[in-house]
Design a protein around this motif. Structure first.
Motif, PDB file in Angstrom:
ATOM      1  N   ARG A 123       4.664   4.450 -80.184  1.00 32.65           N
ATOM      2  CA  ARG A 123       4.410   3.468 -79.121  1.00 32.65           C
ATOM      3  C   ARG A 123       3.136   2.685 -79.412  1.00 32.65           C
ATOM      4  N   ARG A 124       2.111   3.367 -79.894  1.00 32.57           N
ATOM      5  CA  ARG A 124       0.858   2.685 -80.220  1.00 32.57           C
ATOM      6  C   ARG A 124       1.073   1.681 -81.349  1.00 32.57           C
ATOM      7  N   ILE A 130       2.673  -5.878 -81.363  1.00 37.87           N
ATOM      8  CA  ILE A 130       2.795  -6.914 -80.327  1.00 37.87           C
ATOM      9  C   ILE A 130       1.455  -7.604 -80.104  1.00 37.87           C
ATOM     10  N   SER A 131       0.380  -6.834 -80.028  1.00 39.11           N
ATOM     11  CA  SER A 131      -0.934  -7.441 -79.793  1.00 39.11           C
ATOM     12  C   SER A 131      -1.360  -8.308 -80.979  1.00 39.11           C
ATOM     13  N   LEU A 132      -1.009  -7.911 -82.198  1.00 40.08           N
ATOM     14  CA  LEU A 132      -1.332  -8.749 -83.360  1.00 40.08           C
ATOM     15  C   LEU A 132      -0.558 -10.063 -83.320  1.00 40.08           C
ATOM     16  N   ARG A 133       0.720 -10.003 -82.927  1.00 39.82           N
ATOM     17  CA  ARG A 133       1.494 -11.243 -82.797  1.00 39.82           C
ATOM     18  C   ARG A 133       0.897 -12.154 -81.733  1.00 39.82           C
ATOM     19  N   ASP A 136      -2.258 -13.711 -83.088  1.00 44.13           N
ATOM     20  CA  ASP A 136      -1.964 -14.798 -84.031  1.00 44.13           C
ATOM     21  C   ASP A 136      -1.525 -16.061 -83.294  1.00 44.13           C
ATOM     22  N   LYS A 137      -0.699 -15.903 -82.254  1.00 45.95           N
ATOM     23  CA  LYS A 137      -0.265 -17.068 -81.480  1.00 45.95           C
ATOM     24  C   LYS A 137      -1.447 -17.716 -80.766  1.00 45.95           C
ATOM     25  N   LEU A 138      -2.319 -16.889 -80.183  1.00 43.86           N
ATOM     26  CA  LEU A 138      -3.487 -17.426 -79.489  1.00 43.86           C
ATOM     27  C   LEU A 138      -4.426 -18.146 -80.454  1.00 43.86           C
ATOM     28  N   VAL A 139      -4.603 -17.582 -81.642  1.00 45.78           N
ATOM     29  CA  VAL A 139      -5.457 -18.228 -82.642  1.00 45.78           C
ATOM     30  C   VAL A 139      -4.865 -19.570 -83.043  1.00 45.78           C
TER      31      VAL A 139
END
Length: 170
Positions: A123-124, A130-133, A136-139
């Motif tokens: 799960r981690r 998910i948090s990396l994706r 990347d989208k936010l960046v």
């Protein structure tokens, strides 16, 4: 001599072996008690049934019919008490087995803990992906916004609020 060296070098295996022997002897004792109680229940029940059976060809014994009936009733009561005693012993036996399993066997706890830890690791890892994706989208979005702000300025110029005008007092 080699066996003493082995036990001296690996005391945990010796303890595990001793614990396994102790557990096996306890299990054998429980099995013998179970067999003994089940045999007592079966034999007493069979004797009650044999006493309850009425045989019309039976010759009256030396005792009178009333005395024979009382003797049969007493024997059935004793046999019923023996059955109750054996059932109580079985109840105690079940309690001992439960206690032995709860207090003496932690393998199931280790297995559950390992399985839960593995599930949490998966799960981690999933949440990290998910948090990396999202990062990347936010960046990428932030970079695009910075480009628009620094490059043209027309986006903000068209939507900018004009500075407040002060009313002159005439």
């Amino acid at each position: 001599m080699q066996s003493t060296q082995r036990s001296a070098t690996n005391p945990s295996s010796t303890l595990q072996l001793a614990a396994a022997r102790k557990r096996d002897s306890q299990v054998q004792g429980l099995k013998s008690r179970l067999r003994m109680n089940m045999t007592a229940i079966t034999e007493n029940y069979e004797m009650i049934l044999s006493r309850a059976k009425v045989d019309p060809n039976d010759n009256p014994s030396e005792l009178g019919s009333f005395a024979q009936t009382e003797q049969d009733t007493f024997e059935m009561s004793v046999r019923a008490a023996n059955i109750v005693h054996a059932c109580e012993n079985l109840t105690r036996l079940v309690s001992e087995i439960k206690q032995m399993l709860i207090l003496g066997d932690f393998r199931w706890l280790a297995q559950i803990t390992t399985a839960n830890a593995e599930d949490l690791r998966k799960r981690r890892a999933h949440l990290d992906r998910i948090s990396l994706r999202l990062r990347d989208k936010l960046v990428a979005d932030l970079y695009a916004i910075e480009e628009e702000c620094a490059g043209g300025g027309s986006l903000f110029a068209a939507t900018a609020v004009p500075p407040p005008t002060t009313l002159s007092s005439d």
